[in-house]
Design an enzyme around this catalytic site. Sequence first.
Site, PDB file in Angstrom:
ATOM      1  N   HIS A 214       0.901  -1.301  -0.160  1.00  0.00           N
ATOM      2  CA  HIS A 214      -0.082   0.127   0.038  1.00  0.00           C
ATOM      3  C   HIS A 214       0.823   1.237  -0.132  1.00  0.00           C
ATOM      4  CE1 HIS A 214      -3.965  -1.756   0.859  1.00  0.00           C
ATOM      5  NE2 HIS A 214      -3.065  -2.674   1.436  1.00  0.00           N
TER       6      HIS A 214
ATOM      7  N   LYS B 239      -7.948  13.886   4.490  1.00  0.00           N
ATOM      8  CA  LYS B 239      -6.949  12.873   4.565  1.00  0.00           C
ATOM      9  C   LYS B 239      -5.744  13.055   5.566  1.00  0.00           C
ATOM     10  CE  LYS B 239      -6.240  14.327   0.549  1.00  0.00           C
ATOM     11  NZ  LYS B 239      -6.460  12.935  -0.632  1.00  0.00           N
ATOM     12  N   ARG B 240      -5.073  12.049   5.857  1.00  0.00           N
ATOM     13  CA  ARG B 240      -4.207  12.376   6.937  1.00  0.00           C
ATOM     14  C   ARG B 240      -3.482  13.476   6.583  1.00  0.00           C
ATOM     15  NH1 ARG B 240      -3.853   8.357  11.260  1.00  0.00           N
ATOM     16  NH2 ARG B 240      -1.910   9.555  11.706  1.00  0.00           N
TER      17      ARG B 240
ATOM     18  N   LYS C 107       1.223  14.648   0.742  1.00  0.00           N
ATOM     19  CA  LYS C 107      -0.133  14.720   0.417  1.00  0.00           C
ATOM     20  C   LYS C 107      -0.311  16.295  -0.065  1.00  0.00           C
ATOM     21  CE  LYS C 107      -2.168  10.800   3.023  1.00  0.00           C
ATOM     22  NZ  LYS C 107      -3.057  10.207   2.174  1.00  0.00           N
TER      23      LYS C 107
ATOM     24  N   THR D 255      -8.601   6.536  -1.851  1.00  0.00           N
ATOM     25  CA  THR D 255      -9.773   5.976  -1.922  1.00  0.00           C
ATOM     26  C   THR D 255     -10.818   7.141  -1.781  1.00  0.00           C
ATOM     27  OG1 THR D 255      -9.428   5.316   0.290  1.00  0.00           O
ATOM     28  CG2 THR D 255      -9.263   3.617  -1.298  1.00  0.00           C
TER      29      THR D 255
ATOM     30  N   LYS E 229     -14.546   8.189  -3.550  1.00  0.00           N
ATOM     31  CA  LYS E 229     -15.868   8.647  -2.993  1.00  0.00           C
ATOM     32  C   LYS E 229     -16.098   9.949  -3.175  1.00  0.00           C
ATOM     33  CE  LYS E 229     -13.953   6.006   0.841  1.00  0.00           C
ATOM     34  NZ  LYS E 229     -13.051   6.288   2.109  1.00  0.00           N
TER      35      LYS E 229
END
Length: 818
Positions: free
Chosen positions: A365, A556-557, A562, A666, A670
Site C-alpha cells: 500500500h 486525508k491524513r 499529500k 480512496t 468517494k
Amino acid sequence: MNDTTAPSAAREHTVESFTREFLREVNFGQGVDLDRASTNDKYLALARTVRAYLTTRWLETLRTQRREQKKAVAYMSAEFLLGRQLENNLLATDLGEIARDSLDLLGIDLVELCNTEIEPGLGNGGLGRLAACFVDSLATENVPSIGYGIRYEYGIFRQRFEDGRQVEEPDEWLRLGSPWEMPHPENAVKVGFGGRVEAWKDESGRAHRRWSPDWHVTGVPYNYMVPGYRNGRVNTLRLWSARATQAFDLAIFNAGDYTDAVRAQTQAENISKVLYPEDSTPQGKELRLQQQYFFVACSLRDFVEKVLPEDFDLHRLPERITFQLNDTHPVIAVPELMRLLIDERGWEWADAWAVTQKVFAYTCHTLLPEALEVWPVDLLGRLLPRHLEIIYRINEEFLEQVREAFPGDMLRERHMSIIAEEPVRSVRMAYLATVAGAKVNGVAELHSQLLRDKVLSDFAEMFPHKFTNVTNGVTPRRFMALSNPRLSALITEAIGEGWVTDLERLRELEPLADDAEFRRRFREVKSHNRARFAGVIAERDGIEISPDAMVDAMVKRLHEYKRQSLKLLHIVSLYERITSGALPLADVTPRTFVFGAKAAPGYVRAKETIALINAVGRTINADASLEGRLKVAFPANYNVTLAETLIPAADLSEQISQAGKEASGTGNMKFALNGALTVGTDDGANVEIRQLVGDDHFFLFGMDEPAVSDLQASGYRSASYYEQDKDLRAALDMIASGAFTGGDRGSFVSSITASLIERDRFMALADFRAYVDAQERVEAHWADQEAWTRSAVLNVARSGYFSSDRSIRDYLARIWNA
Ligand code: NBG
C-alpha cells in the site's frame, strides 16, 4: 455443532414483531422500563434487535460454509476502520423502514439513536477503511470469507484543537458498551513470546527445533457480523483481544509477588490496548511487533484448528484458503505458519514451504521508502527467536535461487536479501512477503507499475508472474446509499434499483447529463447536502459556513507528500492578492475550504501544518473585508462519520499529492461517486479516475511521475521557484511576516516557510503555478453552473468502476482463484 440445534427459520419482521422484540430488549436486555430508558438504553436495545435478526442469517451462512467446504479468503489486517454499524446494518437488512415506523409509534427518534453510536475507529485512514470496504464487498459478492484483526480498546485518537494546535485524546469507543460484538473466551488461543529455541531428536534420530517461549498471552476472539447487501449472507470479522494467561499469572504469583503478577497481567493486556496512530510511517516499536504477531498467531491457529474440520489434511490447505496480507503488518504470519507445520506437526521444510508459498498473497500500500516496515534482528530475535531462525533459512534458500538466476551478481544479492545489513541488521517485511506470497499486488495501476519498475524491480524481474494490480474501490452501500440518500433516490428514480450492487450501471445516467431538468434536480441534491453539512459542523464544531459557497474539500491524513501545504499556499495567495488589491473581490468565487486531517502525534511538521492551517483560517474567517467570500473550515477529529456528511456535500475534491507518492487514494473515489469534480495530479487512482471521467471533467495539473523523477535527478532547487514566481513569493512572505500569527514570525511559521523554500521535499513550489492555474480553470467552470453540473453528473455516471465489489471480483480472478 449439530445443525439441528440451529434456529429453524429466519425471523422476518413486521412493525409489530419488531416492536415486540425491541421492547423485550429494553426490558430484559437493558433491565429498564421504556419510560425510564436512556437514549443509550434504546440505542443498545435497537442494536440488539437488529443483531438478532442478523444472527439468524449468520448462523445459516456458517452452516452452509461448513457443509460446502469451499475455498475461502481470510483478510488479515491490523486495521478495520468500520464506521458506525447500526445504520449500515439497517440498510443491509432492509429493516430501516420497519425500525423507523416501529420507533415512531413509541415516540422515539431513529436518527437520534443512530447518532448515539460511537464509531469503532480501529484504523488510521485509507488502509483500514479499505479493509472495511472489502469485508462489506466480500459479503455482498457472496464470497466465503473471514476478516482477522485486532480489537483495540482504544482506536485512533480523538483530535481536539487547542489554540489551533492538535491535542490527542484517547478514543474510548467501548465506553457505552458495544452491542455488535460477541466475545468467545472459551475459544481463547494462547500465544508465546520470547524464550529460547532448543534442538532435539526424535526416536528415529531426526533433528527438530523446539521453541520454549518465556511468556504467553491469551487471545480472546470477538466476532462481528458483516452482512452482505440484502443477500442473506452474513460473514464474520474476528478481532482478537489480549488477556493475561492464568498459568503466567500463577507463576509470578507463586513466586510471591502479587503486585508483579497484576502488573504482568496489565502488560499482557497492553497488546491490544491501543492502535498505533502512524499512517504510513511505522515507528518500529516492540509493542507493535507484539500486536502483529499476536493477531496473526491467533488467527492462523483459529483457522487451522477451529474453522477447518478436525481431521483436515493441511497439505490441502491451498485448496481451502488464501491469507490475504493487508500490507506488511501481518507478514509475520509467514514464519508462523512454517513453525506450525514444521515444529508442531513435524513436517519437512520443503513441504511446509510449498504450502506456505501457495496460501499467502501480499498487498502493498505504499511507495514511500520510510513506510516499508523493517524489524531489527535484535528485537525480532528477542521476541520471536524461532521465527527469526525460519526467516534466516527462507532467506538463505532464496538467495541461493538468486545466485542461480544471476550468477556473480553480488550487488543484486545484497539488494534482494530479506535481511538488510544497514543501518542496523533488520528484516525487510515487504521482501519476505514478496518471496513467500503467491501474488503481490499494488492498489492502483500506476502504483503497481511503480512497484514493478522501482520499489520491487529485482523481484519483478525474478518472479514476473507474481506481480499484479488490483485497483482499490469503495463500498457504494456506505458511501452512496447510506450517506447520500437524496442522490441515491434520484439515481434510483432514473435507472432503477440494481446499481447499489452493480455500480457500472451508473453509466445509464450519462444521457441525463444533457437533461436540464435532471441537472436541476442534481443541483438541488447537492445544495441540500451542503446545507446538511453546514448544519452538522455548526452543531458539532461551532463552525458557520454559507450553504451556497463551493465546498472545496481536502480530507486525508496530514502528511507532507499529500501536500496540504500546497493547498494552503493557494489559499494564502488568493488572500494576499485580494488584500493587496491585485484581485477584485467581485472576481473571487465564494468558497469554503474544508480540511479534515489528523497528524501522527510524533510528526512535528504535520502538526505545525495543522497549526498554520488553523491560523490562516482564523485570520481569513475574521476578515470582514472579504464579505464572507472565503472561509476555511477545519472541523477537528475527521472520521468516517463526518466523511459521510462531508463527501455528499463536496463540489471540489483535492487530490494533490506529489506524483508517484500516493499509492491509490480512496477518498478520491468517494468524492467522484458523489459528484465532486477532482483537482488532482497524475497520481495513484487519480490517473484512472481521469481516464474514466474524461479530461474535460477533471482538473489535472502538475508534474507527472517521470517529470518528478527527472527533476529530482537533475537537482531540485525550490528556492528558484520562490525567487521567480512573485505570487508564490508574496504568499510565502505573507506567512513568514506573521500575518496569520498575530505578528509572530517565530516558531512553526519560520520552520514551515524555511523548509519549503530551502528543501521542499515534495516539490510543492514546483507545482504551485500549475495548481493556481488549475484553480482558475475550476472557477471558470464553476461560473457556468450548467456545465459544472453536467461534469458532476458525468463523474457519477463514469465512476462505477470504483466500487469495492469490482476490486473483490478482481482479487478473485487475479489472486484468490489463481
Ligand atoms: C495507504 C495509501 C493510500 C491507499 C490506502 C489503501 C498506507 C500504508 N497506505 O494511497 O497511502 O489508498 O493505503 O490502499 O496506509
